[in-house]
Design a protein around this motif. Structure first.
Motif, mmCIF file in Angstrom:
data_model
loop_
_atom_site.group_PDB
_atom_site.id
_atom_site.type_symbol
_atom_site.label_atom_id
_atom_site.label_comp_id
_atom_site.label_asym_id
_atom_site.label_seq_id
_atom_site.Cartn_x
_atom_site.Cartn_y
_atom_site.Cartn_z
ATOM 1 N N ALA A 1 0.824 -1.220 0.000
ATOM 2 C CA ALA A 1 0.000 0.000 0.000
ATOM 3 C C ALA A 1 0.854 1.263 0.000
ATOM 4 O O ALA A 1 0.564 2.217 -0.721
ATOM 5 N N ASN A 2 1.920 1.272 0.781
ATOM 6 C CA ASN A 2 2.723 2.499 0.915
ATOM 7 C C ASN A 2 4.168 2.312 0.474
ATOM 8 O O ASN A 2 5.042 3.092 0.846
ATOM 9 N N GLY B 1 0.596 4.841 7.379
ATOM 10 C CA GLY B 1 -0.690 4.136 7.302
ATOM 11 C C GLY B 1 -1.157 3.815 8.712
ATOM 12 O O GLY B 1 -0.654 4.393 9.684
ATOM 13 N N GLU C 1 -7.260 4.320 6.873
ATOM 14 C CA GLU C 1 -5.940 4.928 7.124
ATOM 15 C C GLU C 1 -5.766 6.256 6.378
ATOM 16 O O GLU C 1 -5.002 7.102 6.800
HETATM 17 C C1 BGC Z 1 -0.198 -1.617 5.373
HETATM 18 C C2 BGC Z 1 0.068 -2.484 6.580
HETATM 19 C C3 BGC Z 1 1.101 -1.806 7.470
HETATM 20 C C4 BGC Z 1 0.655 -0.405 7.817
HETATM 21 C C5 BGC Z 1 1.690 0.341 8.636
HETATM 22 C C6 BGC Z 1 -0.639 -0.239 5.829
HETATM 23 O O1 BGC Z 1 -0.890 0.566 4.725
HETATM 24 O O2 BGC Z 1 -1.214 -2.196 4.562
HETATM 25 O O3 BGC Z 1 0.518 -3.747 6.183
HETATM 26 O O4 BGC Z 1 1.278 -2.563 8.631
HETATM 27 O O5 BGC Z 1 0.378 0.341 6.647
HETATM 28 O O6 BGC Z 1 2.894 0.445 7.958
#
Ligand code: BGC
Length: 263
Positions: free
Chosen positions: A77-78, A134, A162
């Motif tokens: 995601a990030n 996130g 998030e």
């Molecule tokens: C991710 C998680 C991660 C979190 C904090 C989220 O966007 O999907 O896997 O633990 O961010 O880094």
């Protein structure tokens, strides 16, 4: 046995050898900037640079900010999309010449908090949430991790939670503590409605400023700030690598066990 823990974060890759019985770093952490873009090749090299700063360890635990199943990274995601379905544990252990366990960053931070920090000796269902770029989540039942829960991506108001309630939203939208705490409260109420945990442990860099927003949040579940802060990921990664016994895919972590073993 000395085990190295390495935490891959949005801005830095940090690591240190860890005393996995006491939950303490055995040396000062070494940090290198996270390469941009944070693609597989660049991050593997950054992890190797951190590992090269130390010697005398047999295994390595590495955190990753996405879903990790059997050592394979499933979401990104990030981070750079080259991590989707990358055989991360294999790539790291080929490069470092030692067994490597890889697990989700929030799971690693939770393992450390449940073994040695704010969640120590807490039975039942405990949830660690990290508020940073996130929202990361880690769920424990009687000290045993249920990995890859990804509750940061629950949908709220038709969008990923998030995006509204992570600390990045507070910074980017320049939200007051009151405005941001409203969003966090709404998110936490949603999570407690779904799961009824006994305790929330709140981590991520912003948990250092818990006095600014904890008093603004009204929920039924007790909530405590994380206590290991910057080192939780490193410590949790090392504990996991130790319990994996050299099997790169294994992340069967009993955090309660880690803290209770004799010296
Ligand atoms: C991710 C998680 C991660 C979190 C904090 C989220 O966007 O999907 O896997 O633990 O961010 O880094």
């Amino acid at each position: 046995m000395a085990i190295l823990g390495i935490d891959i974060g949005g801005s830095g890759v940090k690591g240190a050898p860890v005393d996995t019985v006491r939950g303490e770093l055995l040396a000062e952490r070494h940090r290198v900037p996270t390469p941009q873009p944070a693609d597989v090749t660049g991050v593997v090299e950054a992890v190797a640079e951190v590992a090269d700063a130390f010697s005398g360890y047999d295994r390595i635990g590495v955190t990753f900010p996405g879903v990790v199943v059997d050592g394979v990274t499933r979401t990104a995601a990030n981070v750079d999309k080259s991590w989707l379905d990358a055989p991360a544990a294999q790539l790291f252990s080929d490069r470092l010449g030692r067994p490597v366990s890889v697990l989700n960053d929030a799971d690693a931070a939770g393992v450390a908090e449940v073994a040695f920090g704010a969640g120590r000796e807490q039975p039942g269902l405990i949830m660690m949430l990290t508020f940073g770029t996130g929202i990361g989540s880690a769920l424990f039942l009687d000290g045993t991790l249920i990995p890859n829960t990804e509750f940061g991506h629950l949908e709220l108001h038709g969008a990923d939670a998030e995006l509204r309630a992570a600390d990045r939203a507070r910074e980017q939208e320049e939200l007051s503590w009151e405005k941001w705490a409203d969003r966090v409260q709404e998110y936490l109420r949603h999570v407690e409605m779904l799961l009824s945990p006994r305790l929330f442990i709140v981590g991520g860099g912003v948990s250092k400023k818990s006095d600014k927003f904890f008093p603004l949040i009204d929920i039924r579940t007790p909530m405590v700030p994380a206590t290991l802060l910057n080192n939780a990921g490193i410590i949790g990664a090392a504990v996991t690598a130790e319990q994996a016994g050299g099997h790169p895919g294994a992340i069967q972590v009993d955090a309660a066990d880690a803290g209770s073993r004799p010296d």
